[in-house]
Design a protein around this motif. Structure first.
Motif, PDB file in Angstrom:
ATOM      1  N   PHE A   8      -7.837   1.916   2.771  1.00  0.00           N
ATOM      2  CA  PHE A   8      -7.191   1.046   3.756  1.00  0.00           C
ATOM      3  C   PHE A   8      -6.854  -0.354   3.229  1.00  0.00           C
ATOM      4  O   PHE A   8      -5.756  -0.857   3.450  1.00  0.00           O
ATOM      5  N   LEU A   9      -7.786  -0.984   2.533  1.00  0.00           N
ATOM      6  CA  LEU A   9      -7.561  -2.363   2.084  1.00  0.00           C
ATOM      7  C   LEU A   9      -6.315  -2.521   1.205  1.00  0.00           C
ATOM      8  O   LEU A   9      -5.545  -3.474   1.403  1.00  0.00           O
ATOM      9  N   PRO A  10      -6.071  -1.633   0.221  1.00  0.00           N
ATOM     10  CA  PRO A  10      -4.852  -1.806  -0.594  1.00  0.00           C
ATOM     11  C   PRO A  10      -3.576  -1.800   0.236  1.00  0.00           C
ATOM     12  O   PRO A  10      -2.655  -2.579  -0.032  1.00  0.00           O
ATOM     13  N   GLY A  11      -3.515  -0.944   1.255  1.00  0.00           N
ATOM     14  CA  GLY A  11      -2.331  -0.903   2.108  1.00  0.00           C
ATOM     15  C   GLY A  11      -2.118  -2.191   2.880  1.00  0.00           C
ATOM     16  O   GLY A  11      -0.989  -2.682   2.997  1.00  0.00           O
ATOM     17  N   TYR A  12      -3.196  -2.773   3.390  1.00  0.00           N
ATOM     18  CA  TYR A  12      -3.086  -4.032   4.132  1.00  0.00           C
ATOM     19  C   TYR A  12      -2.606  -5.167   3.233  1.00  0.00           C
ATOM     20  O   TYR A  12      -1.766  -5.982   3.626  1.00  0.00           O
ATOM     21  N   MET A  26       4.750  -2.009  10.978  1.00  0.00           N
ATOM     22  CA  MET A  26       5.543  -1.728   9.786  1.00  0.00           C
ATOM     23  C   MET A  26       5.603  -0.226   9.496  1.00  0.00           C
ATOM     24  O   MET A  26       6.613   0.282   9.028  1.00  0.00           O
ATOM     25  N   ARG A  27       4.520   0.469   9.787  1.00  0.00           N
ATOM     26  CA  ARG A  27       4.445   1.907   9.477  1.00  0.00           C
ATOM     27  C   ARG A  27       5.074   2.774  10.567  1.00  0.00           C
ATOM     28  O   ARG A  27       5.794   3.733  10.277  1.00  0.00           O
ATOM     29  N   PHE A  28       4.816   2.449  11.834  1.00  0.00           N
ATOM     30  CA  PHE A  28       5.296   3.290  12.929  1.00  0.00           C
ATOM     31  C   PHE A  28       6.310   2.570  13.821  1.00  0.00           C
ATOM     32  O   PHE A  28       7.442   2.998  13.954  1.00  0.00           O
ATOM     33  N   ALA A 333      -7.786   8.045  13.504  1.00  0.00           N
ATOM     34  CA  ALA A 333      -6.802   9.102  13.251  1.00  0.00           C
ATOM     35  C   ALA A 333      -5.420   8.511  12.982  1.00  0.00           C
ATOM     36  O   ALA A 333      -4.724   8.933  12.043  1.00  0.00           O
ATOM     37  N   ILE A 334      -5.029   7.533  13.784  1.00  0.00           N
ATOM     38  CA  ILE A 334      -3.709   6.916  13.621  1.00  0.00           C
ATOM     39  C   ILE A 334      -3.593   6.210  12.273  1.00  0.00           C
ATOM     40  O   ILE A 334      -2.578   6.333  11.571  1.00  0.00           O
ATOM     41  N   PHE A 335      -4.618   5.475  11.882  1.00  0.00           N
ATOM     42  CA  PHE A 335      -4.571   4.761  10.605  1.00  0.00           C
ATOM     43  C   PHE A 335      -4.580   5.728   9.416  1.00  0.00           C
ATOM     44  O   PHE A 335      -3.904   5.483   8.408  1.00  0.00           O
ATOM     45  N   PHE A 336      -5.352   6.802   9.512  1.00  0.00           N
ATOM     46  CA  PHE A 336      -5.355   7.788   8.433  1.00  0.00           C
ATOM     47  C   PHE A 336      -3.978   8.403   8.254  1.00  0.00           C
ATOM     48  O   PHE A 336      -3.504   8.580   7.119  1.00  0.00           O
ATOM     49  N   ILE A 337      -3.337   8.749   9.352  1.00  0.00           N
ATOM     50  CA  ILE A 337      -1.987   9.306   9.282  1.00  0.00           C
ATOM     51  C   ILE A 337      -1.029   8.291   8.656  1.00  0.00           C
ATOM     52  O   ILE A 337      -0.152   8.639   7.867  1.00  0.00           O
ATOM     53  N   GLY A 338      -1.232   7.009   8.997  1.00  0.00           N
ATOM     54  CA  GLY A 338      -0.350   5.960   8.503  1.00  0.00           C
ATOM     55  C   GLY A 338      -0.440   5.722   7.021  1.00  0.00           C
ATOM     56  O   GLY A 338       0.588   5.533   6.348  1.00  0.00           O
ATOM     57  N   VAL A 339      -1.641   5.729   6.455  1.00  0.00           N
ATOM     58  CA  VAL A 339      -1.813   5.375   5.038  1.00  0.00           C
ATOM     59  C   VAL A 339      -1.798   6.576   4.103  1.00  0.00           C
ATOM     60  O   VAL A 339      -1.641   6.418   2.890  1.00  0.00           O
ATOM     61  N   LEU A 340      -1.941   7.792   4.640  1.00  0.00           N
ATOM     62  CA  LEU A 340      -2.047   8.964   3.774  1.00  0.00           C
ATOM     63  C   LEU A 340      -0.890   9.943   3.895  1.00  0.00           C
ATOM     64  O   LEU A 340      -0.792  10.877   3.097  1.00  0.00           O
ATOM     65  N   THR A 341      -0.011   9.763   4.899  1.00  0.00           N
ATOM     66  CA  THR A 341       1.101  10.695   5.071  1.00  0.00           C
ATOM     67  C   THR A 341       2.403   9.936   5.293  1.00  0.00           C
ATOM     68  O   THR A 341       2.405   8.735   5.569  1.00  0.00           O
ATOM     69  N   ASP A 459       7.555   5.697  -1.999  1.00  0.00           N
ATOM     70  CA  ASP A 459       7.015   4.492  -2.632  1.00  0.00           C
ATOM     71  C   ASP A 459       6.763   3.379  -1.623  1.00  0.00           C
ATOM     72  O   ASP A 459       6.692   2.200  -1.982  1.00  0.00           O
ATOM     73  N   SER A 460       6.639   3.718  -0.351  1.00  0.00           N
ATOM     74  CA  SER A 460       6.421   2.727   0.704  1.00  0.00           C
ATOM     75  C   SER A 460       5.127   1.946   0.473  1.00  0.00           C
ATOM     76  O   SER A 460       4.105   2.499   0.047  1.00  0.00           O
ATOM     77  N   LYS A 461       5.152   0.649   0.775  1.00  0.00           N
ATOM     78  CA  LYS A 461       3.970  -0.192   0.654  1.00  0.00           C
ATOM     79  C   LYS A 461       2.891   0.189   1.656  1.00  0.00           C
ATOM     80  O   LYS A 461       1.721  -0.181   1.488  1.00  0.00           O
ATOM     81  N   CYS A 462       3.276   0.899   2.703  1.00  0.00           N
ATOM     82  CA  CYS A 462       2.304   1.286   3.730  1.00  0.00           C
ATOM     83  C   CYS A 462       1.363   2.385   3.247  1.00  0.00           C
ATOM     84  O   CYS A 462       0.270   2.550   3.797  1.00  0.00           O
ATOM     85  N   LEU A 463       1.777   3.135   2.255  1.00  0.00           N
ATOM     86  CA  LEU A 463       0.956   4.229   1.749  1.00  0.00           C
ATOM     87  C   LEU A 463      -0.146   3.705   0.838  1.00  0.00           C
ATOM     88  O   LEU A 463       0.072   2.790   0.044  1.00  0.00           O
ATOM     89  N   ALA A 464      -1.323   4.297   0.960  1.00  0.00           N
ATOM     90  CA  ALA A 464      -2.431   3.934   0.085  1.00  0.00           C
ATOM     91  C   ALA A 464      -2.124   4.390  -1.338  1.00  0.00           C
ATOM     92  O   ALA A 464      -1.423   5.391  -1.543  1.00  0.00           O
ATOM     93  N   PRO A 465      -2.606   3.673  -2.352  1.00  0.00           N
ATOM     94  CA  PRO A 465      -2.363   4.083  -3.742  1.00  0.00           C
ATOM     95  C   PRO A 465      -2.789   5.517  -4.020  1.00  0.00           C
ATOM     96  O   PRO A 465      -2.118   6.228  -4.780  1.00  0.00           O
ATOM     97  N   VAL A 466      -3.888   5.959  -3.416  1.00  0.00           N
ATOM     98  CA  VAL A 466      -4.345   7.323  -3.646  1.00  0.00           C
ATOM     99  C   VAL A 466      -3.341   8.327  -3.104  1.00  0.00           C
ATOM    100  O   VAL A 466      -3.121   9.396  -3.691  1.00  0.00           O
TER     101      VAL A 466
END
Length: 488
Positions: A8-12, A26-28, A333-341, A459-466
């Motif tokens: 989460f922190l890298p995305g923020y 920004m994500r949704f 759940a919402i944040f996981f969907i946002g940073v991982l998908t 390559d969206s900034k909203c996605l986590a590096p992983v």
């Protein structure tokens, strides 16, 4: 906490946000941001009120001062220094409050273990009373505490607090670089684990101290087990000047630290997520700071008012964790969907969020008001000098005495019919069920509306590096397969 630092922190930091709910916009979209921000505000106001009442119980157990006066004084004290100092005051006061908490725990440990006669005797009494169940792997959803629901609650609590809650994330975002914030969060694992473990073992030590005589049963001034710690402090430490005051300072430090952080986060979220976007005119930084301080004052007073209602519940711990759980599961759940998908639009997320929040609210309210009460473990009264005169432990309790004058107090359920099955599940399962329910609702809707549709770039900034790493690997594998097929 480790999951939060990597996911989460890298995305923020990549999105350069002040409020984590800006990330949701920004994500949704705006609708998701406003909804989750509003849920966070409601959750934190209720949570602060329950935490304030927990500290108030400490004084009501040992003083003649009315509950209303203590609630007002404690609430205004915390509100005042948040109003005057802002985030810096909160951070520095947390440092000293954290030290006080550990000092207080060490003092209580020392007195408790000494009185019992050593750590070995503490363990023996706890095991005899069936108070130590580290690996109760029974998969019964209605059992209050098992290995599985404690593990599930620990995971959801850690991710919810340190990854998807403005309270803790705001502290990390105040640092200059993501690497520093990640390092601070990882190192803080050590003191946080130490604090949780020592607080849990504190209950075991107190059980060993009152092994033969339960004070809540025999003392007319004690009404709840939440008052047992201050009772121990006053009855055991009165011989050393200043020690009682130091211990109570430690008790209040835990509550004030939580409330001050919540007040500061509430004012920040309200200003950044609601006032600035919706206010038609530009506001200077000085005006925004003044408004934020005013909001801290407003939320503090609101917390005091709601605290009077919290006193009606039997267990402060249960009501506190339930308040957190109702919003925590759908939000995670919402944040996981946002940073991982790359899936799900604003409308789909809103649908899943509404479904998940409605489910968790129904489940949480049902477990509190459904009438079901877990059976209490046995309590021995053989060591009480006046055990034969004991009556009315709780309104729904009975005292059973054997021929050897060993008395056991058991909590009984006077209801004619059992509560609805979902109202009988342990409250520790609520965030996990809400998380899974929300995820299923979102992905079911995504499947119906088109699974192949991606709403953000790879390559969206909203996605986590992983997430970007695995997407890159997946693309490379896909290209490799296409190349091999063409070659063949």
């Amino acid at each position: 906490m480790l999951v939060s630092s990597y996911i989460f922190l890298p995305g923020y930091f990549q999105c350069n946000v002040t409020s984590i709910y800006e990330f949701l916009e920004m994500r949704f979209g705006k609708c998701t941001k406003y909804t989750v921000s509003a849920l966070f505000i409601i959750q934190m106001v209720l949570y602060m009120s329950s935490v304030l009442y927990a500290s108030v119980l400490a004084l009501t157990a040992v003083t003649d001062v009315s509950t209303e006066i203590i609630i007002t004084v404690c609430g205004l004290t915390c509100t005042f220094y948040c109003f005057m100092g802002g985030l810096k005051a909160v951070l520095w006061s947390d440092v000293f409050q954290g030290i006080l908490m550990f000092v207080y725990i060490i003092i209580v440990y020392t007195f408790g273990i000494t009185e019992v006669g050593g750590i070995g005797e503490v363990v023996r009494r706890a095991e005899t009373g069936d108070r130590i169940k580290l690996f109760d792997t029974t998969f019964d959803l209605t059992t209050r505490y098992t290995f599985w629901n404690v593990l599930a609650r620990g995971l959801s609590f850690g991710i919810g607090v340190y990854g998807t809650s403005q309270i803790e994330v705001q502290r990390a975002l105040s640092m200059s670089k993501c690497q520093k914030a990640q390092s601070a969060l990882r190192w803080s694992v050590i003191p946080v684990i130490l604090l949780f473990v020592t607080c849990s073992l504190l209950g075991v030590i107190l059980y060993a101290v009152f092994y033969m005589c339960d004070p809540v049963t025999v003392e007319p001034g004690l009404k709840k087990y939440d008052q047992l710690v201050p009772y121990f402090i006053v009855t055991r430490m009165h011989g050393i000047p200043g020690l009682i005051g130091l211990s109570f300072a430690g008790v209040f430090s835990g509550s004030l630290s939580t409330i001050s952080s919540a007040l500061n986060s509430l004012s920040t979220v309200t200003v950044v997520d609601f006032l600035e976007p919706l206010y038609p005119f530009d506001l200077s930084d000085s005006k925004l700071v003044f408004i934020a301080k005013g909001l801290s004052l407003f939320y503090g007073i609101l917390c005091i008012c709601i605290c009077f209602l919290i006193s009606k519940f039997q267990s402060v711990l249960q009501i506190t964790l339930t308040f957190l759980s109702v919003v925590e599961g759908p939000t995670i759940a919402i944040f996981f969907i946002g940073v991982l998908t790359r899936k799900a639009t604003d409308k789909i997320i809103m649908f899943g969020l509404v479904i998940g929040f409605a489910f968790s609210s129904w489940l949480g309210i049902g477990t509190i008001l459904g009438g079901h009460k877990s059976e209490a473990l046995p309590l021995d009264l053989a060591g009480c000098s006046n055990y034969t005169n004991i009556t009315n432990f709780f309104e729904n309790s009975t005292t059973e005495c054997s021929a050897t004058n060993s008395c056991t107090t058991l909590l009984t359920d006077d209801s004619s019919s059992p509560a609805f099955i979902l109202y009988r599940i342990s409250y520790l399962w609520i965030p996990l069920f809400a998380f899974l329910f929300t995820m299923c609702a979102v992905f079911a809707t995504v499947l119906l509306t088109g699974w192949n549709k991606n709403v953000i770039a790879s390559d969206s900034k909203c996605l986590a590096p992983v997430a970007r790493y695995f997407m890159k690997k997946s693309s490379e594998i896909e290209i490799l397969h296409l190349t091999e097929n063409k070659t063949s």
